[in-house]
Design an enzyme around this catalytic site. Structure first.
Site, PDB file in Angstrom:
ATOM      1  N   GLY A  45       8.765 -49.548 -22.864  1.00 29.69           N
ATOM      2  CA  GLY A  45       7.828 -48.520 -23.331  1.00 29.69           C
ATOM      3  C   GLY A  45       7.681 -48.559 -24.839  1.00 29.69           C
ATOM      4  CD  GLN A  76       8.482 -45.059 -26.538  1.00 30.71           C
ATOM      5  OE1 GLN A  76       7.589 -44.753 -25.748  1.00 30.71           O
ATOM      6  NE2 GLN A  76       9.617 -45.599 -26.140  1.00 30.71           N
ATOM      7  CE  LYS A  81      16.087 -50.132 -25.227  1.00 28.48           C
ATOM      8  NZ  LYS A  81      14.807 -49.421 -25.061  1.00 28.48           N
ATOM      9  CB  SER A  82      14.878 -47.730 -31.875  1.00 30.60           C
ATOM     10  OG  SER A  82      14.921 -46.973 -30.692  1.00 30.60           O
ATOM     11  NE  ARG A 124       8.200 -45.085 -19.551  1.00 36.54           N
ATOM     12  CZ  ARG A 124       9.056 -45.399 -20.523  1.00 36.54           C
ATOM     13  NH1 ARG A 124       9.575 -46.612 -20.584  1.00 36.54           N
ATOM     14  NH2 ARG A 124       9.384 -44.504 -21.432  1.00 36.54           N
ATOM     15  NE  ARG A 173      10.837 -47.326 -34.820  1.00 36.08           N
ATOM     16  CZ  ARG A 173      10.952 -46.976 -33.527  1.00 36.08           C
ATOM     17  NH1 ARG A 173      11.547 -47.795 -32.681  1.00 36.08           N
ATOM     18  NH2 ARG A 173      10.463 -45.829 -33.092  1.00 36.08           N
ATOM     19  CG  ASP A 207      16.745 -43.193 -24.954  1.00 36.69           C
ATOM     20  OD1 ASP A 207      15.852 -42.676 -24.247  1.00 36.69           O
ATOM     21  OD2 ASP A 207      16.504 -43.949 -25.905  1.00 36.69           O
ATOM     22  NE  ARG A 216      18.622 -45.841 -22.835  1.00 37.09           N
ATOM     23  CZ  ARG A 216      19.125 -46.752 -23.678  1.00 37.09           C
ATOM     24  NH1 ARG A 216      20.400 -47.085 -23.622  1.00 37.09           N
ATOM     25  NH2 ARG A 216      18.360 -47.323 -24.592  1.00 37.09           N
TER      26      ARG A 216
HETATM   27  C1  S3P Z   1      12.169 -44.810 -28.689  1.00 31.85           C
HETATM   28  C2  S3P Z   1      11.789 -43.510 -28.521  1.00 31.85           C
HETATM   29  C3  S3P Z   1      12.170 -42.708 -27.352  1.00 31.85           C
HETATM   30  C4  S3P Z   1      13.307 -43.325 -26.556  1.00 31.85           C
HETATM   31  C5  S3P Z   1      13.123 -44.799 -26.366  1.00 31.85           C
HETATM   32  C6  S3P Z   1      13.046 -45.503 -27.717  1.00 31.85           C
HETATM   33  C7  S3P Z   1      11.742 -45.530 -29.912  1.00 31.85           C
HETATM   34  O1  S3P Z   1      11.034 -42.594 -26.506  1.00 31.85           O
HETATM   35  O2  S3P Z   1      13.434 -42.693 -25.299  1.00 31.85           O
HETATM   36  O3  S3P Z   1      14.202 -45.343 -25.629  1.00 31.85           O
HETATM   37  O4  S3P Z   1      12.310 -46.594 -30.222  1.00 31.85           O
HETATM   38  O5  S3P Z   1      10.825 -45.027 -30.578  1.00 31.85           O
HETATM   39  P1  S3P Z   1       9.901 -41.448 -26.724  1.00 31.85           P
HETATM   40  O6  S3P Z   1       9.179 -41.750 -27.952  1.00 31.85           O
HETATM   41  O7  S3P Z   1       9.042 -41.551 -25.492  1.00 31.85           O
HETATM   42  O8  S3P Z   1      10.687 -40.169 -26.787  1.00 31.85           O
END
Ligand code: S3P
Length: 449
Positions: free
Chosen positions: A101, A176, A28-29, A129, A33, A326, A402
């Site tokens: 988020g 993030q 996902k991350s 959030r 990106r 996570d 989750r």
């Molecule tokens: C993520 C960073 C994490 C993680 C989220 C994905 C990212 O959040 O919990 O599921 O892709 O950069 P935080 O940056 O709030 O720790």
């Protein structure tokens, strides 16, 4: 978007040994990106293995709203014709990031140094959030943010007319926040510097370097210092997205919950800033082997083979938290079937995820008969060994994928079934979770009890 429509409860009951291979979806991350950096690059970026979950699809729609051309060519195969650094157009409508988020915070960063205005919103979870953690540093570049009280969505960002580079020491361990600052730094002249006390996932740094940006990471007394040179000309890329270790965590832990299981989870990204859960499981005595170690799209990867076996509770080192942030919900569920206490400290960030994950896990586990201790930044689970969890409860998931998947996994190994109040949020990160787990042998049925 999750959080709309009628809730759909799902019940997991005691399942036979899980067997077979689990092809989990793309990371996902990395998927978020790839779309955002593709949109900031002139030319055609091609992506394979993109996660087609609601969170990422929302980011794809957002990139189109900012002027990029985002197209799907087949399962997981996408292309992005980008507009270049500083080339974002002003969106004609509100950007709805759903449950994501990562999506909203990274996109705010990516547009904050371009002289356009955009308004962001999301589902009931995302609207709770905190966004101040990104709008504070974005203000240093010259961007303005107008949101609801407490820095909540809906929020309008007015991008900086004449952005200046920034030096920012991140007050929270957050990839993030780091990524929002680096993406904003792309369109600021000169060098933007981000310092983080604890190493968080480094996909943005790796991908920015892959797209040709000048980016250097040094380890200093203050922590990791990342220096990005602004206004680069990014070069289009071909990106193979590795499979998501955070999604792999569910079939891996399910195999450790259900007696007699043996499961293969192929081709999982094992970036050290993400792989903390697997280290923790090995520390607990899990039988996991890492086969065919290799590199996938600039990220380390391997096939994971997992066999059920007894686990012991451990103290999870707090400094490992960022690399498994996570994965605490599924670890908490698994810890209930380990022998002895599993102590999870330094996890305050879990309070501001898709739900307050310490509270959501604590309430759900208590309802399932698990004893535990909870504090502002810790959770201690009192494990009673395999087959010891009573279950027989309906658990509130709070629009959190989750939490939903963790309790479905626990229900496969509890004495009585466990019901989740709504499976809707699972589609944000792992749309095929239910059929994939059923393919391994999981017993689910729609509705309660
Ligand atoms: C993520 C960073 C994490 C993680 C989220 C994905 C990212 O959040 O919990 O599921 O892709 O950069 P935080 O940056 O709030 O720790």
């Amino acid at each position: 978007m999750s959080g709309t429509g009628t809730p759909r409860p799902l019940t997991a009951r005691k399942s036979p040994p899980l067997k077979g291979a689990a092809a989990v979806p793309g990371d996902k991350s990395i998927s978020h990106r790839a779309l955002i950096l593709g949109a900031l690059t002139i030319g055609r970026t091609e992506v394979r293995g993109l996660l087609e979950g609601e969170d990422v699809l929302g980011t794809g729609r957002a990139m189109q709203a900012f002027g990029a051309q985002v197209e799907r060519h087949g399962p997981g195969e996408w292309s992005i014709e980008g507009v270049g650094v500083g080339g974002f157009a002003e969106p004609a409508d509100v950007i709805d990031c759903g449950n994501a988020g990562t999506g909203v915070r990274l996109i705010m960063g990516a547009m904050a140094t371009t002289p356009i205005t955009a308004t962001f919103t999301g589902d009931a979870s995302l609207r709770k959030r905190p966004m101040g953690r990104v709008t504070d540093p974005l203000a240093l570049f010259g961007a303005q943010a107008f949101g609801r009280s407490g820095g909540r969505l809906p929020m309008t960002i007015v991008g900086a007319e004449n952005p200046v580079p920034v030096r920012y020491v991140s007050p929270v361990p957050s990839a993030q926040v780091k990524s929002a600052v680096l993406l904003a730094g792309l369109n600021a002249p000169g060098q933007t510097v981000l310092i983080e006390a604890e190493a968080t996932r480094d996909h943005s740094e790796r991908m920015l370097a892959g797209f040709g940006a000048e980016i250097v990471t040094e380890v200093t007394d203050e922590g990791r210092m990342i220096t990005l040179t602004g206004q680069p000309e990014l070069k289009p890329q071909k990106i193979d997205v590795p499979r998501d270790p955070s999604s792999a965590a569910f079939p891996v832990c399910a195999a450790l919950l259900v007696e007699g299981s043996q499961v293969l989870v192929p081709n999982i990204g094992l970036n050290p800033t993400r792989a903390g859960l697997f280290t923790t499981l090995v520390d607990m005595g899990a039988d996991i082997t890492f086969e065919n170690a290799r590199s996938e799209g600039g990220e380390p990867a391997a096939d994971l083979r997992v066999r059920f076996g007894p686990l012991k509770g451990i103290d999870v080192p707090p400094e490992r938290a960022a690399s498994m942030i996570d994965e605490y919900p599924i670890l908490a569920a698994l810890a209930a079937t380990a022998e002895g206490n599993t102590v999870m400290r330094g996890i305050k960030e879990l309070r501001v995820k898709e739900s307050d994950r310490i509270d959501a896990m604590a309430r759900g586990l208590e309802a399932c008969g698990v004893s535990l201790e909870e504090g502002e930044d810790y959770l201690i689970i009192h494990g009673r060994g395999p087959g010891s969890v009573a279950g027989g409860a309906t658990v509130a998931t709070h629009l959190d994928h989750r939490i939903a998947m963790s309790f479905l996994c626990l229900g496969m190994a509890s004495l009585k079934p466990i019901t989740i109040d709504d499976l809707g949020a699972i589609a944000t990160s792992f749309p095929d979770f239910v059929p994939l787990m059923e393919g391994l042998g999981a017993v689910f049925h729609a509705g309660n009890g």
